[in-house]
Design an enzyme around this catalytic site. Structure first.
Site, PDB file in Angstrom:
ATOM      1  N   PHE A 164      -7.181  -3.431  -4.291  1.00  0.00           N
ATOM      2  CA  PHE A 164      -6.404  -2.979  -5.577  1.00  0.00           C
ATOM      3  C   PHE A 164      -7.748  -3.429  -6.813  1.00  0.00           C
ATOM      4  O   PHE A 164      -6.987  -3.512  -7.904  1.00  0.00           O
ATOM      5  CB  PHE A 164      -5.238  -3.437  -5.853  1.00  0.00           C
ATOM      6  CG  PHE A 164      -4.446  -3.253  -4.705  1.00  0.00           C
ATOM      7  CD1 PHE A 164      -4.045  -1.941  -4.126  1.00  0.00           C
ATOM      8  CD2 PHE A 164      -3.705  -4.240  -3.879  1.00  0.00           C
ATOM      9  CE1 PHE A 164      -3.526  -1.652  -2.997  1.00  0.00           C
ATOM     10  CE2 PHE A 164      -2.998  -3.977  -2.873  1.00  0.00           C
ATOM     11  CZ  PHE A 164      -2.919  -2.639  -2.315  1.00  0.00           C
ATOM     12  N   GLU A 215      -6.237   5.585  -8.501  1.00  0.00           N
ATOM     13  CA  GLU A 215      -5.662   4.897  -9.323  1.00  0.00           C
ATOM     14  C   GLU A 215      -4.851   5.972 -10.305  1.00  0.00           C
ATOM     15  O   GLU A 215      -3.639   5.294 -10.725  1.00  0.00           O
ATOM     16  CB  GLU A 215      -6.756   4.466 -10.475  1.00  0.00           C
ATOM     17  CG  GLU A 215      -7.737   3.457  -9.756  1.00  0.00           C
ATOM     18  CD  GLU A 215      -8.920   3.299 -10.535  1.00  0.00           C
ATOM     19  OE1 GLU A 215      -9.058   2.250 -11.151  1.00  0.00           O
ATOM     20  OE2 GLU A 215      -9.766   4.164 -10.671  1.00  0.00           O
ATOM     21  N   CYS A 229       0.836  -1.122   0.045  1.00  0.00           N
ATOM     22  CA  CYS A 229      -0.267   0.086   0.159  1.00  0.00           C
ATOM     23  C   CYS A 229       0.933   1.093   0.055  1.00  0.00           C
ATOM     24  O   CYS A 229       0.614   2.072  -0.652  1.00  0.00           O
ATOM     25  CB  CYS A 229      -0.941   0.100   1.147  1.00  0.00           C
ATOM     26  SG  CYS A 229      -1.894  -1.314   1.233  1.00  0.00           S
ATOM     27  N   GLY A 249      16.986 -24.150  10.587  1.00  0.00           N
ATOM     28  CA  GLY A 249      16.222 -22.742  10.425  1.00  0.00           C
ATOM     29  C   GLY A 249      14.765 -22.996   9.709  1.00  0.00           C
ATOM     30  O   GLY A 249      13.996 -22.122   9.768  1.00  0.00           O
TER      31      GLY A 249
END
Length: 1338
Positions: free
Chosen positions: A807, A1270, A158, A270
């Protein structure tokens, strides 16, 4: 049964701490990760699921452990999605909830990220906070370098990162933090040296307000764990789960015995390799051995020849060890140490390096491992141990046998790794090229070492290894033989390149693709090493011939500088309590930063809730011959399967006259089409159930994948659109020059941080349902569920609290998923939750439309474009979705800022066998305009003139009319253009770029300035309406509901500001709980940059009604308080609730007449970007970006500037990085952040300035503002055209001029090959048609 037996069966107790509280788990399942334990068992939902593979950082937590050897406590950040729960015995975990909350006190990190506007949708914020928190625990006064490294593994879709970095920057105590030419105020006060000191520029935030960081206030390491760690004779721990066991031995001896008995069992340190394999490839290991408590694996021993490093040491520990050793020894002895340290800086992310081990990295033997080529070139060796004793193995060409295999035997354990000192006259180089500069697997990586005899340039020994050039790390032995005993000069090297080309051959269909690029990189990286060594020989006076300045290679710039955000003060007469026009923090920002903000999947589970997993098609074009679910239903936890036959109402959604099936019944038309859904009691059981469903297919002939295929077979979704102004055919006969070209534009995955999520709860009577859905259009979801279940809409309530990014990708696709989930809830009468995994989400939900553009342009020699004929083919995928509307919007915008008298356009949505593409921020405009701007660029290249001049000549000027006969004034667009040229110091920097390019052969700079004119609102008039409901309660508090969804764009924050102004009360008295179809019905989608315009007017309308109702009471009690007026109103029986409504503008488009008024107004902007490109590798850095936007009078400058920066970065990703790759059979390869690269902190322009055009007004929207969601995305193309400009400068060195093709995205691969350097020209291109490429060119 003896007690020993029962203990053996039960497994041990796991004990660790979370946020200072002890957690004991009696039956820990080895398959459980810390993330699912935190979220599902402890209901600590602040830690988010973003990708499940350690690639996005949304699940970052801090782990603290006591190191028994040194008695010190280490704190490190880690990805909870990869941390096995069983690994955490004796550790203390801190999550975002543990460092601060709005109920007690917030931590300075949380406060600063929130107040610096570093959160929009807020989904990535807890991870950002924890990465930063872990850094501050280790280094309370970090440098900027520390901060960018700490955040490198955290993605945000964002914000564009700038505000996050700015918030974190306030912890820096650097003396040189101000590069404001050694003068002026510190950048952190937002200072900017202006001539009039009294004219104070408004700032987005004031750092003077921040709480100071007080390291003494942090949680202490639990004393109980210290006692536990120091207790004598540790014992082996065993944990048994449903399908696998986990053993953690306490001594080396025991580890060896375990491995001898179970040679196939992997060792896990890990879990950054085994974890993703189990998760994404479904590999099951019945036994896992975890040697984290075997102290011998962590020992470091210094020898005269080098250092033995324990194979269990994490990569972070290895790097800090090397950095500690380097200053202790003479420079010539630490060549290999420095090369390794350099590679370690870019390998993975901080979170991955903190847990991944050195031994694990070597033994996983990945073909593109970054460490193995350097270790091998540097003559390292490993020490392995088994029952039969210890042996040492050199890390050389024989060590790596095949993909993922080495010569170490299955029963052997790598105990330590020897890293030798280098000698006098020896040089080691390490280079890598990756799709993204940080936290990305490399495309090609290399380690090289050369040794010269004393004081000479004659090579005695040389060793060159590459990764990414085959199934294993490979040695270029023949190339080395061509160099050894010869002098280190051009002649030797040019001979070596030819040998290298023959030695490292990749077949044209090699896995991973990019074949020409990878082969070219082997040459150019060797060339880089050659230049680097020449430089060092000169420094040591071994050679005296000067290397021309022009040939030198310096790294690309990387220091993030200070940015400016300029906006206008509110007017002097505005009341202090009126928040409109002020940079107010997002109303949920503190909730985002503390992890308290509730997203769809954070809603607690209800009793009997089921989880839904989807079964999707594995063929692109086939008949379904059978669907066998019997095996799935036998698995533990699986409750039921939902197929198309179970749908009680409509089985398909109809749009544009085409049907889209919810679940396919007889035929599939893309890989990833949904076939059925499996319901189970847990996520894991549902996913295993889905994997067990057997589907039979019979392939159908000739699937269509590309736009070219579709055009050839005439496979389109109607309507196709055409628009024309003037007479194009005639105009072409009168122009000076005609040029034809084409431009391809790749798609783009939405990559919202929160994957598609929903929860459907049957109320239990009269077929009533509550749907909690992460969507942009609650009303459509409600309607669709009602139609699917064949019940009236009044029985379905859709709730949206907030959405973690959307979006455009959470409209049509979400509806279909919600329908399937509601059928499951209806069938089982239980609550059903569906949350897609990142890979499924990317596979199923479609992306931005890839576009193929063809153009023919006629122009005069003075630069005027007189005629243009443009065709755009959008690849729509297998269903129609909104594709015809995307094609229409392309045509309505393809004039951009240019007044072209004769203009013709055709646009079509192509029907193909790919997953259906959908709406995405910009809705076709970023694709269509890229084609147009590319055309303008070609005209400039043909006329040998700067592109900005051609743009300026052709712009709309004075009162203007678009090609669809809509009148507008381009005045503000021209003001933005002039302002941007001034603010960016365009002319002076253009000259500097030219000079830079003359002085550098292998690095070029490029610059570009691009305008945008973007129409705001829906061209379908009815979609522009909005409604609101406002309640005033008796205590004076106000509840506002409106039809817009909060998807991170700050809509609720702006609505709160509107209500505050209209009711004349402070925003603190106003609350917005959620968007729900039961409070405000029949709403329109939050899309088209129109959310604030529409809902703001509706909220304003409702508030004005209420304010007027209170007027008589204010007259009576002019001195009263708001609360007293409300009390009086209630006693006088005046209604304190009102609805508001806004019709919206009457917009339409008549395609037969080719005219209309499809938009309410235009948002204008201009962006100038400069890049620096490394021509040898195609790597680039955006050095500076300046954006000037006309957004009228901003309702909230911090929110609007956030939208501008975020959209720009998304555009930068679209045009330069993000690549969706499909296999030749139509399967999406790029299904997660490890294969699909969105911009990270390392991609932010080093100077990123945003200016809001002052004194602009817009009578068509609320408070004179403009929609801004946009438009700016397209301005990311300024970086694309700047790269193209830099490439043109590189091509001219090879004698090439004129237009050339560079498709989008301009990835390092495309940029490097377009530069046409002597190295890329050596690579023979594969003949199209003679082989099947690894990926389709979509």
């Amino acid at each position: 049964m003896s007690s020993k037996m029962s203990a053996e069966k039960e497994g041990d107790r796991l004990c660790f701490f979370i946020n200072g509280r002890k957690v004991t788990e009696n039956n820990a399942d080895p398959e459980t990760t810390l993330l699912s334990f935190l979220r599902e068992k402890l209901r600590l939902t602040g830690t988010k699921y973003g990708c499940g593979g350690g690639g996005c950082g949304a699940c970052t937590v801090m782990v603290s452990r006591l190191q028994p050897a040194t008695k010190t406590i280490t704190h490190y950040s880690a990805n909870a999605c990869l941390l096995p729960l069983c690994q955490l015995h004796g550790a203390a975990v801190t999550t975002v909830e543990g460092i601060g909350s709005t109920k007690t006190r917030i931590h300075p990190v949380q406060e600063r990220i929130a107040k610096a506007h570093g959160s929009q949708c807020g989904f990535c914020t807890p991870g950002m906070v924890m990465s930063m928190y872990a850094l501050l625990r280790n280094k309370p006064q970090p440098t900027m370098e520390d901060i960018t490294q700490a955040l490198a593994g955290n993605l945000c879709r964002c914000t564009g990162y700038r505000p996050i970095v700015d918030g974190c920057r306030t912890f820096c105590q650097e003396a040189n933090c101000c590069q404001a030419n050694g003068g002026g105020e510190c950048c952190l006060n937002g200072g900017q040296n202006t001539d009039e000191p009294e004219h104070e520029e408004p700032q987005l935030f004031d750092k003077e307000e921040f709480l100071p960081l007080d390291p003494t206030q942090e949680l202490i390491f639990p004393p109980e764990l210290i006692l536990m760690a120091e207790a004598a004779n540790p014992k082996t721990l065993t944990f048994r789960g449903e399908r696998m066991s986990w053993v953690s031995p306490a001594s080396l001896e025991e580890l060896v015995q375990l491995k001898t008995r179970n040679p196939k069992a992997p060792l896990v340190m890990g879990n950054t390799n085994i974890g993703p394999d189990m998760k994404f490839k479904g590999i099951l290991h019945p036994l896992i051995i975890s040697p984290t408590r075997v102290t011998e694996l962590f020992e470091v021993t210094q020898m005269p020849q080098g250092v033995w490093v324990g194979a269990g040491c994490s990569l972070t520990e290895v790097r800090s060890l090397l950095e500690k050793l380097v200053p202790q020894f003479p420079e010539e002895e630490t060549e290999l140490f420095r090369a390794l340290s350099r590679q370690l800086g870019n390998l993975g992310s901080q979170q991955i390096r903190n847990v991944a081990s050195l031994g694990g990295n070597i033994m996983s033997a990945y073909p593109n491992s970054d460490l193995n080529p350097v270790l091998a070139a540097g003559n390292s060796k490993v020490s392995v141990l088994c029952d039969g004793g210890r042996r040492e193995l050199p890390l050389n060409r024989d060590f790596f046998v095949s993909f993922g295999k080495t010569i170490v035997k299955p029963e052997e354990i790598v105990v330590s790794v020897f890293i030798p000192f280098s000698r006098q006259g020896e040089f080691v180089g390490a280079f890598r090229q990756a799709p993204r500069k940080e936290s990305s697997f490399s495309t090609v990586t290399t380690g090289m070492r050369v040794f010269f005899s004393e004081g000479s340039r004659v090579v005695q020994d040389v060793s060159i290894y590459y990764g990414g050039m085959g199934p294993t790390t490979v040695s270029a032995t023949k190339t080395c033989a061509a160099i050894v005993t010869r002098p280190w000069d051009d002649e030797t090297l040019s001979r070596a390149y030819d040998v290298l080309l023959d030695e490292l051959v990749l077949p044209p269909s090699a896995p991973g693709g990019k074949v020409e690029f990878r082969r070219s990189l082997t040459l150019s990286l060797l060339f880089k090493f050659y230049l680097e060594v020449l430089q060092k020989l000169r420094e040591r006076n071994v050679i005296t011939d000067e290397l021309p300045e022009k040939m030198q290679i310096r790294p690309l710039p990387r220091e993030i500088q200070l940015s400016l955000q300029e906006f206008q003060h509110v007017s002097k007469d505005q009341s202090d309590q009126d928040p409109v026009g002020r940079p107010i923090m997002h109303r949920s920002a503190l909730g985002h930063a503390t992890g308290e903000a509730v997203y769809c999947d954070d809603i607690p589970a209800t009793g009997g809730e089921l989880f839904l997993a989807l079964v999707t098609s594995s063929r692109a074009h086939a008949k379904i011959t059978g669907l066998d679910v019997s095996e799935a239903l036998r698995l533990p936890g699986v409750v039921d399967v939902v197929t198309a036959k179970d749908i009680p109402g409509q089985k398909a959604r109809t749009i544009f006259g085409y049907e889209e099936e919810l679940l396919a019944e007889t035929e599939v038309s893309c890989v990833g089409q949904m076939l059925c859904a499996v319901l189970a009691d847990t996520r894991a059981h549902a996913r295993r159930g889905a994997a067990a469903v057997k589907v039979g297919y019979e392939d159908l002939p000739d699937p269509v994948f590309t736009s070219e295929d579709a055009v050839e077979k005439s496979s389109f979704f109607e309507p196709r659109r055409t628009i024309e102004r003037g007479n194009v055919t005639r105009a072409f006969e009168t122009v000076d020059q005609v040029h034809e070209g084409e431009f391809r534009m790749g798609g783009q995955e939405h990559f919202y941080m929160e994957t598609q999520s929903m929860l459907v709860v049957p109320v239990g009577e009269e077929t009533e349902f509550d749907a909690y859905v992460s969507t942009q259009w609650p009303t459509l979801t409600q309607d669709a569920i009602a139609e699917t279940l064949s019940i009236p809409s009044n029985r379905v309530t859709c709730h949206v609290k907030r959405v973690g990014g959307a979006f455009g990708g959470k409209v049509t696709k979400t509806v279909i998923l919600a329908c399937i989930t509601s059928v499951a809830a209806w069938k089982t009468n239980r609550a059903v939750r569906c949350v897609l995994e990142r890979g499924e989400d990317m596979l199923i939900t479609g992306a931005r439309h890839p576009v193929l553009g063809k153009y023919k342009v006629g122009f005069m020699n003075d630069g005027r474009i007189v005629a243009a004929d443009i065709q755009c083919y959008a690849n729509a995928g297998n269903t129609v979705d909104e594709s015809p509307l995307v094609a229409e919007k392309i045509l309505l915008h393809f004039d951009n800022a240019y007044d072209i008298p004769n203009l013709r356009g055709h646009a079509a949505a192509c029907r193909t066998n790919l997953p259906s593409n959908t709406a995405f921020r910009g809705f076709g405009v970023p694709q269509g305009l890229a084609v147009v701007e590319n055309m303008v660029d070609d005209v400039a290249a043909l006329l040998r003139r700067p592109a900005d001049q051609i743009r300026e000549i052709n712009m709309y000027k004075g009162p203007s009319v678009t090609h669809y006969k809509f009148e507008f004034s381009p005045e503000n667009m021209l003001r933005c253009w002039e302002e941007c040229k001034v603010k960016s110091d365009y002319d002076a920097r253009r000259g500097a770029v030219h000079q830079f390019n003359q002085q550098n052969r292998w690095k070029k700079r490029g610059m570009s300035i691009i305008p945008i004119k973007f129409g705001i609102a829906f061209s379908e008039g009815f979609l522009n309406q909005a409604a609101a409901l406002v309640h005033i309660y008796k205590d004076g508090s106000v509840l506002v509901a409106h039809g817009g969804a909060e998807i991170g764009q700050g809509l609720h924050t702006k609505m709160q500001q509107v209500a505050s102004r209209e009711l004349q009360i402070p925003p603190s008295k106003i609350y917005i709980s959620e968007t729900s179809t039961s409070t405000v019905p029949n709403t329109c989608p939050s899309a088209a940059s129109f959310g604030t315009d529409a809902n703001g007017m509706a909220v304003k309308d409702a508030c004005q009604t209420l304010y007027q109702r209170l007027e008589p009471i204010r007259q009576k009690h002019p001195k009263g308080s708001w609360e007293s007026w409300v009390q009086h109103a209630f006693l006088e029986r005046i209604s304190l609730s009102a609805t508001g409504f806004y019709r919206g503008p009457d917009l339409y488009m008549d395609w037969d007449k080719m005219e209309g008024q499809p938009y309410a107004y235009f948002t204008f902007g201009v962006c100038c970007s400069e890049v620096e490109l490394d021509c040898l590798t195609g790597d680039y850095r955006t050095v500076r970006t300046d954006i000037v936007m006309d957004i009228g009078r901003s309702v909230n400058p911090s929110v609007d500037i956030g939208q501008i920066e975020g959209a720009f970065m998304q555009g930068l990703g679209l045009y330069t990085m993000e690549e969706l790759k499909f296999s030749p059979s139509g399967l999406l390869y790029t299904r997660g952040p490890s294969q699909y690269k969105i911009p990270a902190v390392c991609d932010v322009p080093l100077r990123f300035n945003v200016y809001l055009l002052p004194d602009s007004h817009n009578p068509h929207a609320i408070y004179s503002s403009k929609g801004i969601g946009e438009p700016v995305l397209f301005l990311g193309s300024s970086v694309f055209f700047a790269i193209k400009d830099a490439v043109a400068a590189a091509r001219s060195e090879s004698g090439l001029a004129g237009p050339f093709s560079l498709d989008s995205p301009a990835t390092p691969e495309r940029a490097c090959l377009a530069c046409a350097s002597p190295f890329t020209q050596k690579i023979p291109a594969g003949k199209p048609g003679s082989f099947t490429p690894w990926a389709l060119n979509i």
